[in-house]
Design a protein around this motif. Structure first.
Motif, PDB file in Angstrom:
ATOM      1  N   ASN B 286     -70.089   7.741  84.979  1.00  0.00           N
ATOM      2  CA  ASN B 286     -69.477   6.419  84.839  1.00  0.00           C
ATOM      3  C   ASN B 286     -67.954   6.487  84.898  1.00  0.00           C
ATOM      4  OD1 ASN B 286     -71.840   5.006  84.736  1.00  0.00           O
ATOM      5  ND2 ASN B 286     -71.986   5.044  82.497  1.00  0.00           N
ATOM      6  N   ALA B 289     -67.274   6.363  88.397  1.00  0.00           N
ATOM      7  CA  ALA B 289     -67.482   4.973  88.816  1.00  0.00           C
ATOM      8  C   ALA B 289     -66.318   4.084  88.395  1.00  0.00           C
ATOM      9  CB  ALA B 289     -68.791   4.435  88.242  1.00  0.00           C
ATOM     10  N   LEU B 290     -65.720   4.418  87.279  1.00  0.00           N
ATOM     11  CA  LEU B 290     -64.560   3.646  86.824  1.00  0.00           C
ATOM     12  C   LEU B 290     -63.447   3.740  87.860  1.00  0.00           C
ATOM     13  CD1 LEU B 290     -63.545   2.164  84.179  1.00  0.00           C
ATOM     14  CD2 LEU B 290     -62.462   4.328  83.592  1.00  0.00           C
ATOM     15  N   ARG B 295     -70.860   5.972  91.174  1.00  0.00           N
ATOM     16  CA  ARG B 295     -71.045   7.071  90.215  1.00  0.00           C
ATOM     17  C   ARG B 295     -70.954   8.450  90.853  1.00  0.00           C
ATOM     18  NH1 ARG B 295     -74.313   5.976  85.539  1.00  0.00           N
ATOM     19  NH2 ARG B 295     -75.950   7.407  86.168  1.00  0.00           N
TER      20      ARG B 295
END
Lengths: 271, 510
Positions: B286, B289-290, B295
């Protein structure tokens, strides 16, 4: 032993509340969900997005979610900002044609639940055999993640099993390489009737990046009947979970839990 | 050493040189050079066939990594006729490369001890090494396997569809009761033909092929590909982008390592660590993904830099999350080392010897766990690793415990690296445009992915398109290592040993 218990207490309760009364977990602000094509911004005879799209997902301003790999190619090719990706992670459908997003279309026909008879059989217990047929291990990894405590898919009666004979259906990833075709078909035959086929990821739906490749099929569609399509490359685990819950009728109507009001309001920054 | 200098084109990681500058030797000289190089502790990073654009004949290229000198040696030889004397009996680490050359070009390595197909695909040249006719179907794993005979010996066949959500491969165990005498692994089910698909004029799809070459190593492979494009187009990429790439590569390493530590715990039935790590792995994904919305880091690394930038709020968010995750991971993983029932299964199981690792060119954590201190980030650094070094983590015992412990040490080193880089992120742009690719040139890039050495070699045609694109995933080197450590182990330890390597099927099959 004591340390184990202490660590367990420190780790806390980590399973997402969704969908039971809780909101869906917050995704990255840069997450790309359902795309939207504002054709009013398109000049005449402009075809830049279609040309930039490496997987031929855009033609005549219709975006095919079954082909789309949710990359940045069209966004960067379009100087008019006509294409935006929303934060809407709900993408799973029952029919292939429902994955075609027309210009100005902001919603798709999300997966309907199985008919009454099948729901009676699978609604509370769905055991799936996963088959990777050329999948790159990204879809597989984000399917695996559903079985971790963060998602705990077991609480919905959904479980991945080792033997196709113990399964209610297949969950297939990958474009179906020619070298996996026989194994896939044999696995399908080994699943007792009635059985479901769920395809996860652009590859399994349309071939994705590997569409029209001589060493692979262009997805599962030409080989088996499909009951659920989950687009993405790879799909967010939440997208897969949402699809499975819709299929089994575990999401109550009206409880879409998707953050309102307008998922299209955010803009993805990229360079 | 003068002679060696003339014998090879000597280059650094991320180089571009004209194909005409690569020495072309008679095969006997080529063989001698590789023998001498390997005897002097150089590694075969790649050995592959290329159809010469000039002569139309098949040439073998070898890429030898000289870690001690921090340089890479390349040379080539023409092979004519139907074969050449196999290098494998003298240089075992060439074994799979030679099988690959035979499968792709129909050229036989004469005297190869185990000449079988690698990916079960049709020859590129139309010439078949096994004299199969064009209309004969090629089915993976339909072949002879090494067999142990005897009254109480039995064979166990597993796969391609095996338990768990995992890629397909076929395993043949030769067993005596619980004891495994020998295991042979047949792959090829994932064959998508990526190397062939990359050829010709530049296509939008190329980067996406690379991103999915091994989906769990998206960042590692994509950085390697982009470095090749940048080298061939003489693009100077911004410092900030190089740092972001390094951060992404280490995030990928942490996520996979922590996931595998959890899976190892699961394989010995120790559920607390298994549960905790499964979740913690997702939280590292994550973070990637941020940064880029995906991801696995799709779209994050692009030729000329990175596709996404970090702002101050994102940096502080990542730092906060890393601090929490580091503590949680430490708590979860340390349970393994203090639990006797776990250590009893980890220790002395699946021992990879130092000697075997060196001889067979094993790479990554598996090699480091056997005391072989090779790590591209240290030996042949590129990008941010030229400025900030990550210490090489090694262990001596070569067993499952060593592979697990090396991964844990690497997680800690990577966390430290990311934290330091985030705090000192240079200002500036993250992406520059890149131009045409140099024609008739060879470019090469090496990176230390989470499984080990990723090697890409590209050769361009007269138009700057790819005439050859060679990908060597670390799994290509390491599958033989897994087969080796299973010998004389109990079959019930197969999953544990397998997970301690966690090799890629699609990265091998391409």
């Amino acid at each position: 032993m004591f340390k184990g218990i202490l660590t367990r207490i420190k780790q806390g309760y980590k399973t997402i509340e969704f969908p039971d009364g809780g909101k869906a977990p917050a995704l990255s602000t840069r997450f790309k969900g359902l795309p939207f094509l504002d054709s009013e911004k398109c000049p005449e005879n402009c075809n830049r997005c279609s040309e930039a799209c490496s997987v031929d997902a855009i033609s005549h301003k219709i975006i095919d979610l079954g082909r789309c790999i949710f990359c940045d190619d069209c966004l960067q090719a379009c100087p008019f900002e006509a294409i935006t990706f929303s934060a809407d992670y709900r993408l799973a459908v029952r029919k292939r044609e429902d994955l075609l997003v027309k210009p100005l279309q902001k919603e798709i026909a999300l997966a309907e639940e199985l008919d009454k008879q099948l729901r009676r059989i699978f609604g509370r217990s769905l055991h799936l055999r996963q088959v990777s047929a050329g999948g790159c291990n990204a879809c597989e990894a984000d399917i695996n993640v559903l079985s971790t405590i963060g998602w705990d898919i077991g609480r919905f009666g959904i479980k991945f099993v080792a033997s196709p004979r113990h399964a209610d259906g297949l969950l297939i990833t990958g474009p179906v390489t020619k070298n996996m075709e026989m194994a896939l078909m044999k696995t399908y035959e080994a699943v007792p009737e009635p059985k479901l086929v769920i395809v996860v990821g652009a590859c399994a739906i349309s071939g994705g990046i590997y569409a029209d490749n001589i060493h692979t099929h262009s997805g599962v569609g030409s080989l088996l009947p499909i009951d659920l399509f989950v687009p993405g490359c790879p799909p967010q685990p939440l997208t897969i979970l949402d699809g499975l819950l819709r299929l089994t009728g575990r999401l109550e109507k009206g409880s879409d839990l998707f953050s309102k009001p307008d998922p299209f309001s955010k803009k993805i920054e990229f360079y | 050493m003068k002679q060696t200098d003339a014998a090879f084109a000597v280059v650094a990681n991320n180089c571009t040189i004209p194909v005409s500058d690569i020495p072309l030797h008679p095969f006997v000289v080529f063989e001698r050079l590789i023998l001498d190089a390997v005897a002097a502790d150089q590694r075969v990073s790649a050995l592959f066939g290329v159809v010469s654009q000039k002569s139309g004949k098949l040439e073998l290229y070898v890429v030898l990594s000289d870690d001690a000198q921090n340089q890479i040696n390349i040379c080539r030889a023409e092979v004519s006729g139907s074969g050449y004397p196999s290098l494998t009996p003298k240089i075992p680490q060439a074994h799979l490369f030679e099988r690959e050359i035979a499968e792709q070009f129909g050229i036989l390595p004469e005297g190869h001890p185990w000449l079988k197909p690698v990916r079960y695909c049709a020859s590129w040249s139309g010439k078949d090494a096994w004299n199969r006719t064009a209309d004969e179907p090629i089915v993976p794993a339909v072949t002879d396997f090494y067999r142990v005979e005897g009254e109480q010996i039995h064979e166990v066949a597993v796969g391609p569809v095996h338990a768990g959500v995992i890629e397909p491969g076929h395993f043949r165990f030769q067993c005596h009761g619980e004891l495994m005498y020998h295991v042979e692994i047949a792959l090829g089910y994932q064959y998508r033909g990526i190397e062939e698909a990359m050829l010709g004029e530049r296509k939008n799809r190329n980067i996406h092929y690379i991103e999915t070459a091994a989906g769990d190593t998206t960042v590692g492979h994509t950085i390697t590909y982009c470095q090749i494009i940048e080298a061939l187009s003489h693009t100077q990429k911004p410092a900030r982008a190089q740092v972001i790439r390094g951060i992404a590569l280490e995030l990928e390493r942490i996520a996979n390592h922590i996931g595998d530590l959890g899976a190892l715990a699961g394989d010995v039935g120790y559920l607390p660590t298994s549960s905790f790590c499964g979740r913690i792995r997702g939280d590292f994904l994550n973070i990637t993904a941020l940064i880029c919305g995906n991801r696995f880091g799709r779209g994050l690394v692009v030729p000329g830099g990175t596709g996404y930038d970090l702002d101050d709020s994102m940096i502080s968010e990542i730092l906060t999350r890393l601090a929490v995750l580091h503590q949680e991971a430490r708590d979860a993983v340390n349970l393994l080392w203090i639990t006797p029932s776990v250590m009893a299964r980890f220790e002395d199981t699946g021992i990879l010897t130092n000697e075997f690792a060196i001889k067979m060119g094993i790479t990554g954590p598996a090699a480091r766990a056997a005391g072989v201190g090779r790590d591209i980030r240290y030996d042949q650094p590129s990008g941010v690793y030229r400025f900030s070094q990550v210490p090489v983590s090694t262990c001596e015992s070569g067993d499952v415990f060593a592979r697990a412990f090396v991964r844990w040490m690497e997680i800690e080193q990577s966390l430290e690296f990311i934290t330091a880089q985030l705090k000192a992120l240079s200002k500036g742009s993250i992406r520059v445009a890149y131009g045409k690719l140099e024609p008739e040139s060879l470019s090469l890039a090496l990176n230390e992915g989470w499984r080990g050495e990723i090697c890409h070699v590209a050769i361009t045609n007269t138009d700057g398109g790819f005439a050859r694109y060679k990908i060597v995933d670390p799994s290509f080197h390491n599958w033989i290592g897994l087969a080796q450590v299973l010998r004389n182990e109990e079959i019930s330890d197969f999953p544990l040993c397998n997970k301690s390597f966690n090799l890629s099927y699609c990265g091998h099959d391409l």
